[in-house]
Design an enzyme around this catalytic site. Sequence first.
Site, PDB file in Angstrom:
ATOM      1  N   THR A 132       0.830  -1.206   0.000  1.00  0.00           N
ATOM      2  CA  THR A 132       0.000   0.000   0.000  1.00  0.00           C
ATOM      3  C   THR A 132       0.862   1.253   0.000  1.00  0.00           C
ATOM      4  O   THR A 132       2.020   1.218   0.451  1.00  0.00           O
ATOM      5  CB  THR A 132      -0.897   0.012   1.248  1.00  0.00           C
ATOM      6  OG1 THR A 132      -1.540   1.280   1.374  1.00  0.00           O
ATOM      7  CG2 THR A 132      -0.079  -0.224   2.509  1.00  0.00           C
ATOM      8  N   ASP A 133       0.290   2.358  -0.471  1.00  0.00           N
ATOM      9  CA  ASP A 133       1.031   3.622  -0.410  1.00  0.00           C
ATOM     10  C   ASP A 133       1.048   4.205   1.001  1.00  0.00           C
ATOM     11  O   ASP A 133       1.740   5.196   1.266  1.00  0.00           O
ATOM     12  CB  ASP A 133       0.471   4.637  -1.403  1.00  0.00           C
ATOM     13  CG  ASP A 133      -0.973   5.055  -1.111  1.00  0.00           C
ATOM     14  OD1 ASP A 133      -1.570   4.532  -0.145  1.00  0.00           O
ATOM     15  OD2 ASP A 133      -1.504   5.893  -1.859  1.00  0.00           O
ATOM     16  N   GLU A 134       0.330   3.577   1.932  1.00  0.00           N
ATOM     17  CA  GLU A 134       0.361   4.024   3.328  1.00  0.00           C
ATOM     18  C   GLU A 134       1.769   3.937   3.917  1.00  0.00           C
ATOM     19  O   GLU A 134       2.091   4.639   4.877  1.00  0.00           O
ATOM     20  CB  GLU A 134      -0.588   3.176   4.179  1.00  0.00           C
ATOM     21  CG  GLU A 134      -2.065   3.362   3.877  1.00  0.00           C
ATOM     22  CD  GLU A 134      -2.682   4.530   4.634  1.00  0.00           C
ATOM     23  OE1 GLU A 134      -1.990   5.117   5.487  1.00  0.00           O
ATOM     24  OE2 GLU A 134      -3.850   4.842   4.360  1.00  0.00           O
ATOM     25  N   TYR A 156      -0.854  -0.090  11.249  1.00  0.00           N
ATOM     26  CA  TYR A 156      -1.130  -0.769   9.989  1.00  0.00           C
ATOM     27  C   TYR A 156      -0.037  -0.480   8.971  1.00  0.00           C
ATOM     28  O   TYR A 156       0.552  -1.407   8.384  1.00  0.00           O
ATOM     29  CB  TYR A 156      -2.486  -0.332   9.430  1.00  0.00           C
ATOM     30  CG  TYR A 156      -2.638  -0.602   7.952  1.00  0.00           C
ATOM     31  CD1 TYR A 156      -2.555  -1.896   7.458  1.00  0.00           C
ATOM     32  CD2 TYR A 156      -2.847   0.441   7.050  1.00  0.00           C
ATOM     33  CE1 TYR A 156      -2.683  -2.147   6.092  1.00  0.00           C
ATOM     34  CE2 TYR A 156      -2.973   0.199   5.693  1.00  0.00           C
ATOM     35  CZ  TYR A 156      -2.891  -1.095   5.216  1.00  0.00           C
ATOM     36  OH  TYR A 156      -3.004  -1.342   3.866  1.00  0.00           O
ATOM     37  N   LYS A 160       2.824  -3.073   7.295  1.00  0.00           N
ATOM     38  CA  LYS A 160       2.968  -3.284   5.856  1.00  0.00           C
ATOM     39  C   LYS A 160       4.372  -2.907   5.396  1.00  0.00           C
ATOM     40  O   LYS A 160       4.955  -3.565   4.522  1.00  0.00           O
ATOM     41  CB  LYS A 160       1.925  -2.471   5.093  1.00  0.00           C
ATOM     42  CG  LYS A 160       0.504  -2.951   5.271  1.00  0.00           C
ATOM     43  CD  LYS A 160       0.278  -4.340   4.682  1.00  0.00           C
ATOM     44  CE  LYS A 160       0.255  -4.338   3.181  1.00  0.00           C
ATOM     45  NZ  LYS A 160      -0.084  -5.691   2.625  1.00  0.00           N
TER      46      LYS A 160
END
Length: 260
Positions: A132-134, A156, A160
């Site tokens: 994810t871009d998170e 989270y 990741k």
Amino acid sequence: MNERPILVTGGAGFIGSNFVHHMISQGKSVITLDALTYAGSRENLHDVSDNPLHEFVEGSISDQALVRNLLVTREPWAIVNFAAESHVDRSIEGPAAFVDSNIVGVFVLLETFQKFIATRGQAEFRFLHVSTDEVYGSADEEAFHESTAYAPNSPYAASKAAADHLTRAWHKTYGLPTIITNCSNNYGPYQFPEKLIPLLITKALEEQPLPVYGDGKQRRDWLHVSDHCRGLQMALESGRPGETYNIGFGQDVENLHVVH
């Protein structure tokens, strides 16, 4: 290579189930492994439940014996890993589940896959980790790119990011043919209703107030899940091991715009 199946972990979730449908529609054989937590549902795969190209196995990616058995008995040429706890607010309330699934689970997959292909010729295999871009932190004036520094801001995102680093390390250290993709915000069929767009639609249909976080000025890049799946297939079949590919729409908009 393509005559052998793909093992899709987390394939009963939102993006995973869309990817399963996408690959089966092209005549690819898929094995879905999913623990069926709150975000995963057999109903997401109802349309392919009787398809001879699809097999569903309930279980966790942290179950090393199960993963090993699937690899040995089914002989997949690739693992595509979607399995993850993926809600920021839930990660703040209970980070332990995110560490177990997003870090320990990925370690188990990497370790087991590495041992499985050690005597089979690594060039024939792929391990695609869907991220994810998170992991890049808060969006600023410039779009994220593959060399953007990691700056996770939630349990989270941190979990990741850790999984990304493990995946990269297994390529650098052990030569595992891994590929990482980082995507922007997805929307589309089978999405869990706590996410922004399905939540708004549900509230609107029920004629309830539409929830807006803060002033709604936060900017996000929104990617339809079908476009994401096409990008994932390209990365899986044509990407170079050791590379990271960012997949996004390329135009961010304010949350308030999405609400309207």
